[in-house]
Scaffold this motif. Structure first.
Motif, PDB file in Angstrom:
ATOM      1  N   HIS A  41       0.831  -1.211   0.000  1.00 60.84           N
ATOM      2  CA  HIS A  41       0.000   0.000   0.000  1.00 60.84           C
ATOM      3  C   HIS A  41       0.865   1.260   0.000  1.00 60.84           C
ATOM      4  N   LEU A  42       1.940   1.234   0.769  1.00 56.34           N
ATOM      5  CA  LEU A  42       2.837   2.396   0.779  1.00 56.34           C
ATOM      6  C   LEU A  42       3.467   2.611  -0.595  1.00 56.34           C
ATOM      7  N   LEU A  43       3.887   1.548  -1.239  1.00 53.02           N
ATOM      8  CA  LEU A  43       4.496   1.666  -2.563  1.00 53.02           C
ATOM      9  C   LEU A  43       3.500   2.201  -3.583  1.00 53.02           C
ATOM     10  N   MET A  44       2.261   1.739  -3.505  1.00 53.28           N
ATOM     11  CA  MET A  44       1.229   2.246  -4.414  1.00 53.28           C
ATOM     12  C   MET A  44       0.957   3.731  -4.180  1.00 53.28           C
ATOM     13  N   GLN A  45       0.919   4.138  -2.897  1.00 49.34           N
ATOM     14  CA  GLN A  45       0.665   5.551  -2.604  1.00 49.34           C
ATOM     15  C   GLN A  45       1.827   6.422  -3.076  1.00 49.34           C
ATOM     16  N   LEU A  46       3.042   5.974  -2.869  1.00 46.97           N
ATOM     17  CA  LEU A  46       4.200   6.745  -3.333  1.00 46.97           C
ATOM     18  C   LEU A  46       4.206   6.866  -4.858  1.00 46.97           C
ATOM     19  N   THR A  47       3.907   5.787  -5.557  1.00 49.05           N
ATOM     20  CA  THR A  47       3.895   5.814  -7.016  1.00 49.05           C
ATOM     21  C   THR A  47       2.786   6.709  -7.544  1.00 49.05           C
ATOM     22  N   SER A  48       1.595   6.626  -6.949  1.00 58.20           N
ATOM     23  CA  SER A  48       0.488   7.474  -7.405  1.00 58.20           C
ATOM     24  C   SER A  48       0.760   8.945  -7.108  1.00 58.20           C
ATOM     25  N   THR A  49       1.368   9.242  -5.973  1.00 56.49           N
ATOM     26  CA  THR A  49       1.724  10.633  -5.655  1.00 56.49           C
ATOM     27  C   THR A  49       2.744  11.172  -6.659  1.00 56.49           C
ATOM     28  N   ALA A  50       3.722  10.340  -7.000  1.00 59.08           N
ATOM     29  CA  ALA A  50       4.708  10.758  -7.995  1.00 59.08           C
ATOM     30  C   ALA A  50       4.061  11.016  -9.354  1.00 59.08           C
ATOM     31  N   ALA A  51       3.081  10.195  -9.738  1.00 62.40           N
ATOM     32  CA  ALA A  51       2.401  10.385 -11.026  1.00 62.40           C
ATOM     33  C   ALA A  51       1.645  11.710 -11.052  1.00 62.40           C
ATOM     34  N   PHE A  52       0.975  12.054  -9.955  1.00 62.61           N
ATOM     35  CA  PHE A  52       0.238  13.327  -9.907  1.00 62.61           C
ATOM     36  C   PHE A  52       1.184  14.521  -9.943  1.00 62.61           C
ATOM     37  N   VAL A  53       2.291  14.431  -9.222  1.00 60.75           N
ATOM     38  CA  VAL A  53       3.235  15.545  -9.178  1.00 60.75           C
ATOM     39  C   VAL A  53       3.911  15.744 -10.532  1.00 60.75           C
TER      40      VAL A  53
END
Length: 227
Positions: free
Chosen positions: A169-181
């Protein structure tokens, strides 16, 4: 205010009431009940086929005494798979990321297998603490080591399930945050990151199913030693 990445693992509350109980009750509502008809619909047929195959796979190594656990092991497997996969949906909470819940499932079931072994075959159960052919000077040390490894089993069950789901879950959140930024700064990199997030989501679905299976499989192995 900066939001912590671990806030997603906090147990949600509404009007001071923890919603963990609702999250634990919901999976049972999603599955259809078997009907009295001769021919069931496709969903019931698929559900029955899965339960039969899984029960056969788990109970094959066990003796007849362990077949009494078929219902609880199969129910636990379906319960954990449903909780893990539902936790991948947006705006949801995954109860199995809580170590307290996983230990609450692991410790009583592990203790039940140990007590069954002590009741049915105490000599064999205690014999697991001392491997055959051990040199006499090493006997006290090995007994202590085997006893510690026995009591670590439920902790390992709970920590394994918690750590795998939390890391995913942490990896998914980090990846999705990076995609938005990156979407406004580097759209090409953002698209590649989104593709990576999609692949990671597929991996997490597989991890959710595999970890539930591993949890139940290890319990069945502990049961196999004591029946």
């Amino acid at each position: 205010m900066t939001v912590s990445l671990f806030d997603q693992f906090m147990s949600p509350t509404y009007l001071g009431i923890p919603l963990l109980a609702l999250a634990l009750t919901l999976p049972w509502v999603l599955y259809p009940s078997p009907s009295a008809r001769w021919l069931n619909n496709r969903l019931l047929t698929l559900q029955g086929w899965f339960i039969n195959r899984f029960t056969q796979q788990i109970l094959t190594p066990l003796s007849l005494g362990g077949h009494k656990w078929a219902l609880i092991l199969t129910s636990l497997m379906i319960f954990l798979i449903t909780l893990n996969i539902l936790g991948l949906l947006p705006y949801t909470f995954t109860p199995t990321t809580q170590l307290s819940l996983n230990l609450g499932l692991a410790v009583p079931l592990w203790l039940a297998t140990v007590l069954i072994g002590m009741r049915n075959q105490p000599t064999a159960a205690l014999g697991h603490l001392l491997p055959e052919g051990t040199p006499t000077p090493l006997i006290p040390v090995l007994i202590i080591i085997e006893t510690i490894s026995l009591f670590i089993r439920p902790l390992a069950l709970g920590v394994r399930l918690t750590a795998n789901l939390t890391a995913g879950h942490l990896l998914m959140q980090l990846t999705s945050t990076a995609a938005f930024v990156l979407l406004s700064m580097m759209p090409t990199v953002a698209i590649l990151t989104t593709i990576l997030l999609f692949l990671l989501t597929l991996l997490e679905v597989a991890v959710a199913m595999i970890q539930a299976y591993v949890f139940v499989l290890l319990l069945s192995l502990y049961l196999q030693e004591n029946v």
